[in-house]
Write a protein that holds these residues in place. Sequence first.
Motif, mmCIF file in Angstrom:
data_model
loop_
_atom_site.group_PDB
_atom_site.id
_atom_site.type_symbol
_atom_site.label_atom_id
_atom_site.label_comp_id
_atom_site.label_asym_id
_atom_site.label_seq_id
_atom_site.Cartn_x
_atom_site.Cartn_y
_atom_site.Cartn_z
ATOM 1 N N VAL A 12 0.820 -1.214 0.000
ATOM 2 C CA VAL A 12 0.000 0.000 0.000
ATOM 3 C C VAL A 12 0.857 1.268 0.000
ATOM 4 C CG1 VAL A 12 -0.307 0.342 2.488
ATOM 5 C CG2 VAL A 12 -2.171 0.913 0.942
ATOM 6 N N LEU A 13 2.141 1.142 0.284
ATOM 7 C CA LEU A 13 3.032 2.299 0.281
ATOM 8 C C LEU A 13 3.576 2.532 -1.126
ATOM 9 C CD1 LEU A 13 5.068 1.473 3.512
ATOM 10 C CD2 LEU A 13 3.187 3.108 3.281
ATOM 11 N N LEU A 14 3.533 3.785 -1.587
ATOM 12 C CA LEU A 14 4.102 4.083 -2.899
ATOM 13 C C LEU A 14 5.614 3.914 -2.895
ATOM 14 C CD1 LEU A 14 2.004 7.122 -4.157
ATOM 15 C CD2 LEU A 14 2.143 4.856 -5.162
ATOM 16 N N LYS A 15 6.249 4.139 -1.731
ATOM 17 C CA LYS A 15 7.684 3.904 -1.578
ATOM 18 C C LYS A 15 7.865 2.894 -0.449
ATOM 19 C CE LYS A 15 9.287 8.401 -3.101
ATOM 20 N NZ LYS A 15 10.001 9.620 -2.727
ATOM 21 N N PRO A 16 7.842 1.603 -0.784
ATOM 22 C CA PRO A 16 7.984 0.592 0.265
ATOM 23 C C PRO A 16 9.359 0.658 0.915
ATOM 24 C CG PRO A 16 8.031 -0.427 -1.899
ATOM 25 C CD PRO A 16 7.733 1.019 -2.109
ATOM 26 N N PRO A 17 9.464 0.264 2.180
ATOM 27 C CA PRO A 17 10.762 0.306 2.854
ATOM 28 C C PRO A 17 11.712 -0.740 2.268
ATOM 29 C CG PRO A 17 9.162 -0.818 4.227
ATOM 30 C CD PRO A 17 8.409 -0.266 3.044
#
Length: 152
Positions: free
Chosen positions: A91-96
């Motif tokens: 769901v994050l546009l920039k995943p960790p």
Amino acid sequence: MRLFSILAAFLFSAAAFAAEPDELLDDPALEARAEKIDAHLRCVVCQSQSIAESNAPLAKDLRILVRERIAMGESDEEVMDYIVERYGDYVLLKPPVQGNTLFLWGFPAAALLLGAAGAFFFLRGSKKPAAASAPLSEDDEDAVNRILDERG
């Protein structure tokens, strides 16, 4: 004049990506926080769109959820953590960067390096002169000379 119209349409198109009026928080500071969070969350049913940009029903539900959590007094990090807990890092546009996302972060760099290496070897190989042929034996040289003499 036409350029001005195109430019104006482009500049005002950003308003189309804002939350719908029924989703907005009354407090402008809280709404600004919500919009900031919206820009970092991926619409899970769209391709590479944030929930701020998407018109999908699920994106609307996520925008409402973000605003509900902010209205409850949660920090931005708590809101993000809650949504990631429910939907995962996708769901994050920039995943960790972590073990299960290394492929996402490493693939573009690896593809670029492989492409550059392939281009280097291709271009390097095409500039090589033709390999020198082995010297002809006396019999072969005599045969070539006979053929050339017959032609003319």
